[in-house]
Design a protein around this motif. Structure first.
Motif, short mmCIF file in Angstrom:
data_model
loop_
_atom_site.label_atom_id
_atom_site.label_comp_id
_atom_site.label_asym_id
_atom_site.label_seq_id
_atom_site.Cartn_x
_atom_site.Cartn_y
_atom_site.Cartn_z
N LEU A 137 41.17 46.77 46.52
CA LEU A 137 40.97 47.97 45.72
C LEU A 137 39.76 48.79 46.18
O LEU A 137 39.92 49.96 46.54
N GLY A 186 36.58 43.52 41.21
CA GLY A 186 36.85 44.37 40.06
C GLY A 186 35.59 45.07 39.58
O GLY A 186 35.55 46.31 39.43
N THR A 212 49.18 47.20 44.18
CA THR A 212 49.57 46.00 43.43
C THR A 212 48.47 45.59 42.47
O THR A 212 48.74 45.21 41.33
N ALA A 213 47.22 45.65 42.94
CA ALA A 213 46.09 45.25 42.10
C ALA A 213 46.02 46.11 40.85
O ALA A 213 45.76 45.62 39.74
N ILE A 214 46.26 47.41 41.02
CA ILE A 214 46.22 48.30 39.85
C ILE A 214 47.39 48.00 38.93
O ILE A 214 47.23 47.88 37.71
N ARG A 215 48.57 47.82 39.52
CA ARG A 215 49.77 47.61 38.71
C ARG A 215 49.69 46.31 37.92
O ARG A 215 50.05 46.26 36.75
N THR A 216 49.22 45.24 38.56
CA THR A 216 49.19 43.95 37.86
C THR A 216 47.87 43.73 37.14
O THR A 216 47.68 42.73 36.48
N ARG A 217 46.95 44.67 37.27
CA ARG A 217 45.64 44.59 36.63
C ARG A 217 44.88 43.30 36.99
O ARG A 217 44.22 42.70 36.15
N THR A 218 45.06 42.86 38.24
CA THR A 218 44.26 41.73 38.72
C THR A 218 43.30 42.28 39.78
O THR A 218 43.73 42.98 40.69
N PRO A 219 42.01 42.02 39.61
CA PRO A 219 41.06 42.54 40.59
C PRO A 219 41.34 41.98 41.98
O PRO A 219 41.75 40.83 42.12
N HIS A 220 41.16 42.77 42.98
CA HIS A 220 41.39 42.31 44.35
C HIS A 220 40.49 43.10 45.29
O HIS A 220 40.19 44.27 45.03
N THR A 233 34.30 47.63 42.08
CA THR A 233 35.01 48.92 42.05
C THR A 233 34.47 49.81 40.92
O THR A 233 34.15 50.98 41.14
#
Lengths: 48, 786
Positions: free
Chosen positions: B225, B403, B214-222, B406
């Motif tokens: 990841l 983010g 989800t973090a990659i898809r929505t481009r919100t750091p979490h 990572t």
């Protein structure tokens, strides 16, 4: 040390039983409320 | 059995509202069969709406043949001995099948046989025992929570079992590495660890993988990841090494990692849910019924089945259930909930009353023209809901740095690989993978949830209920605080502020006013509560703003200057002077006449909370900018502002709820905006603000809109909250720094190629333990003072 081939599966089976028991306890709601049952225990069974 | 039950009840230490009259009705009820009409008629009347078919459909669930079950939120559950005493209900009432009390939530789940007993009878019995039951509104939400909680607990259990077994095997492997181990056993242990490790990743650890996707898809750091990268890299490397029987395996560290992270998340989830539950259950205290007038008969029905066009009766002291027009009677209504105006408004035939206002003086009959979500309050609540949904989700500090984290570890891994690839390609891969595994931010992922859970839990013990961790992080930096006036800066009730007259008059005033439920009467009763009063007779409440009665052989008349001059009382000059003075101070003047002569004057108003000045001063010292937003008249607001030490220019009055919301929304873009309020006239503003704080004694609407609910009178808890928020964020930062230190060490070791699975296995729990100690040891909220 060949006994390891026997006891390791046994431990794994025991662990599985524990997990299944835990699964049963959680899904029957025994972990939902941890405050009231200890008090319930104090006064039960006056039919006895 | 009778004796037994009574004894049990006597041992209960609770002195609830009904503590004093508990034993007497107890005796009676024990002897009554449930169908004896003598107690049913009067008392069940209050709860008769519970038997309405609409209520059964909305709030009850069938639980077997003719058995129904529902939930009540009980008032008055204070100590654990209430548990057995409430749960003995099936023994006291025939037809009650089961009664289970969730003590922490004061929530009673009850099942009853519909052929034997009516729900209203059960409710009135509970009421008699001193536990007033309230129908619960949000059943579905809590059901969902229970399911979620069980799912998380299950995952923790499974992850724990897998981690424990993998660790046992790992100990054998580590020991084997030092003292020698037969290859076939080493192989066996590795293969079993591999199977356990993959089960752990794919079952309890799946949530991290999904979170990372989800973090990659929505481009919100979490945080998920970097965790997922470490887990997958470790599992993949371990699998290859096991298959080719060379290299290191990290299954033990990875399974423990999953276990620990799940515990951290569950702790935070549970703590937040606990406070949310407490807030949501407070909702149930709102009235759920109203009095419908039908062909001269009055029936009590649930609010849901009220239609526009219906005629309803509103008793003095009750709140108005729907928007309606008065068709019979005169009274006064308190609309402070809607407008923030502290002075009551007079209503007469033809006047409009809004849902949510309180009828003060005498009972009126009204024709309903809007119900539920069509009322003004209902529409406002829709705005509140929309505001809450629109609010941009707050990205926690830990997730924001995840983010960067990572990117950094990926960069480091590539660098390590390139550096070692000059000498040995195999060594390069091993070191780069080892780096990805040890960089997996175990402590980093634990740091925030733990610190927040501890802070929220400690705050709750001080009666500050915080719905989510975001509110704490946002309040750590000073910004703007908007304060509501009525009920927030002031007490919210009218009190006697000025008095001129002899003490003898006080006693007769108290005697007369004791028989009225009007807010002014309550103010007198409150002020003169310790006086010996006589008995007043022929007390009559007049809709023009006065009350008359006879005490002993004196004729008493108490009322507004207009009420007394209308009755041809002479107003001497000292009286008019006092009236002018009270009016200038924004107080309501009340005159007291004994036997036709005015003997005393009183000025009544809404006093400022005792701790307001001190609390506001400390907030200002902490760097917050303070302003007042009120629906009350601007003169009153300015006066209050001066008294609490706020520049009158920073006080705005006469605002509608919509205007308040607009002001807050405009400011929100630039600063942290905290709104402190108490009722639905600022519920929209509470929802729109970065952080909305609802104060004690507020309207239920504020509970839905606010992020923080203060369950303690006064403004001092707000200072505690702000200080606590700052300390919590400091704790989080310190935790992150410590865990980051561990990760940096591990990364350096991996990059230089001296890391082994054993070092990783020791380093990881050690860093988590440090974070745990720091979180629990942090003095975020001081212990409640008793």
């Amino acid at each position: 040390m060949s006994v390891l081939y026997l006891i390791i599966p046994i431990t794994l089976v025991m662990a599985t039983i524990a997990v299944v028991a835990y699964y049963w306890a959680v899904s029957t709601g025994q972990m939902d409320d941890l405050d009231s049952p200890p008090n319930r225990m104090m006064t039960d069974d006056d039919d006895a | 059995m009778k004796q037994d039950c009574k004894e049990k009840r006597d041992t209960c230490c609770c002195t609830t509202a009904a503590g004093s009259h508990r034993t007497e009705p107890e005796e009676k009820l024990l002897n009554d069969s449930p169908f004896t009409p003598d107690h049913g008629d009067r008392d069940a009347g209050k709860f008769s709406f519970l038997d309405h078919p609409d209520f059964s459909v909305a709030r009850c669930a069938p639980a077997g043949d003719a058995i129904m079950s529902t939930e009540f939120y009980l008032e008055g559950v204070h100590c654990t001995s209430c548990v057995p005493s409430i749960e003995s209900l099936p023994k006291l009432l025939q037809g009650v099948v089961d009664a289970r009390l969730d003590f922490a939530k004061s929530l009673l789940r009850i099942a009853w046989d519909t052929n034997v007993i009516r729900l209203s009878e059960i409710a009135s019995k509970l009421d008699m025992l001193g536990y007033t039951p309230h129908a619960v509104h949000n059943h579905d939400a809590r059901e969902l929570y229970t399911q979620e909680n069980r799912k998380l607990l299950l995952r923790i259990g499974v992850a724990g079992a897998l981690a424990g077994n993998t660790m046992l095997l790992a100990i054998a492997l580590y020991a084997g590495a030092y003292s020698g181990i037969e290859a076939r056993f080493e192989n066996l242990f590795r293969w079993i660890s591999l199977v356990l490790g993959w089960i752990s990743l794919m079952w309890p650890g799946r949530s991290f993988l999904l979170g990372a996707i989800t973090a990659i898809r929505t481009r919100t750091p979490h945080m998920d990841l970097p965790i997922a990268i470490g887990l997958v890299a470790g599992m993949a490397a371990g699998t290859i090494h096991t298959i080719f029987q060379s290299g290191d395996v990290y299954f033990d560290s990875l399974t423990v990692l999953i276990f620990m992270l799940l515990i951290g998340r569950w702790t935070q989830f549970r703590q937040q849910r606990k406070t949310k539950d407490a807030i949501e259950l407070l909702f149930s205290l709102t009235p759920a019924c109203c009095r419908l007038v039908e062909n001269q008969d009055i029936r009590v029905i649930p609010i849901e089945s009220l239609n526009s066009g219906d005629c309803i009766e509103i008793l003095a002291g009750d709140s108005v259930p729907a928007d309606a027009a008065v068709v019979f009677g005169q009274s006064e209504v308190d609309e402070s909930l809607l407008t923030g105006e502290s002075r009551p408004r007079r209503i007469d035939v033809g006047d409009e009353v809004c849902a949510g206002s309180v009828n003060l003086a005498s009972s009126v009959r009204c024709r309903v023209h809007a119900t539920g979500s069509d009322t003004r309050v209902g529409k406002l609540m829709k705005v509140v809901e929309a505001c809450t949904k629109q609010k941009a989700p707050f990205v926690q500090f830990a997730d924001r740095i995840a983010g960067k984290f990572t990117v950094t570890i990926m960069f480091m891994a590539v660098l390590t690989f390139l550096f070692w690839s000059y000498t040995d390609l195999n060594q390069a891969t091993t070191n780069a993978v080892a780096l990805l595994i040890v960089a997996c931010p175990c402590a980093l992922g634990l740091a925030t949830p733990l610190a927040l859970a501890v802070a929220i839990g400690r705050a709750a013990r001080r009666h500050i209920l915080i719905k989510g961790g975001g509110a704490l992080e946002q309040m750590a930096k000073p910004g703007m605080i908007y304060l509501d006036k009525t009920g927030t800066l002031t007490v919210g009730n009218i009190r006697l502020m000025q008095w001129e007259g002899s003490d003898d008059v006080k006693a007769v005033v108290a005697a007369v006013e004791a028989q009225s439920g009007h807010s002014i009467a309550r103010a007198f009763a409150h002020a003169f509560s310790d006086l010996q009063t006589g008995q007043a007779e022929q007390v009559e409440q007049h809709a023009e703003g006065g009350i008359t009665g006879i005490v002993g052989d004196h004729q008493i008349a108490i009322g507004s200057p207009r009420f007394l001059s209308n009755r041809n009382f002479a107003l001497p000059s000292w009286v008019s002077r006092n009236v002018d003075r009270y009016t200038a101070q924004c107080l309501t003047p009340v005159l007291i006449a004994v036997d036709g002569k005015i003997e005393a004057t009183a000025g009544l108003g809404d006093p400022i909370r005792d701790d307001a000045v001190a609390a506001l001063a400390s907030l200002r010292r902490a760097g917050w900018q303070l302003e007042i937003l009120s629906g009350d008249h601007i003169d009153v607001v300015r006066r209050v502002a001066t008294q609490v030490g706020i520049d009158p220019a920073m006080a705005q009055g006469g605002l509608t709820p919509e205007q308040k919301m607009r002001i807050v929304t405009e400011r929100c873009g630039k600063h942290t905006v905290v709104m402190v309020g108490d009722g639905s006239n600022d519920a929209a503003a509470l929802a729109a603000a970065t952080v909305g704080i609802a104060v004690h004694g507020g309207a239920e609407a504020s509970l839905a809109a606010a992020d923080v609910y203060i369950g303690q009178a006064g403004l001092a808890p707000i200072v505690d909250l702000i200080v606590g928020a700052r300390r919590t964020v400091t704790t989080i930062r310190r935790n992150l720094l410590v865990s980051f230190g561990y990760n940096a060490t591990a990364i350096c070791l991996a990059a230089t190629g001296i890391i082994t699975p054993l070092i990783a296995a020791v380093l990881m729990p050690f860093s988590s333990f440090t974070v745990l100690t720091l979180s629990i040891g942090a003095q975020t909220f001081a212990k409640p003072v008793r």
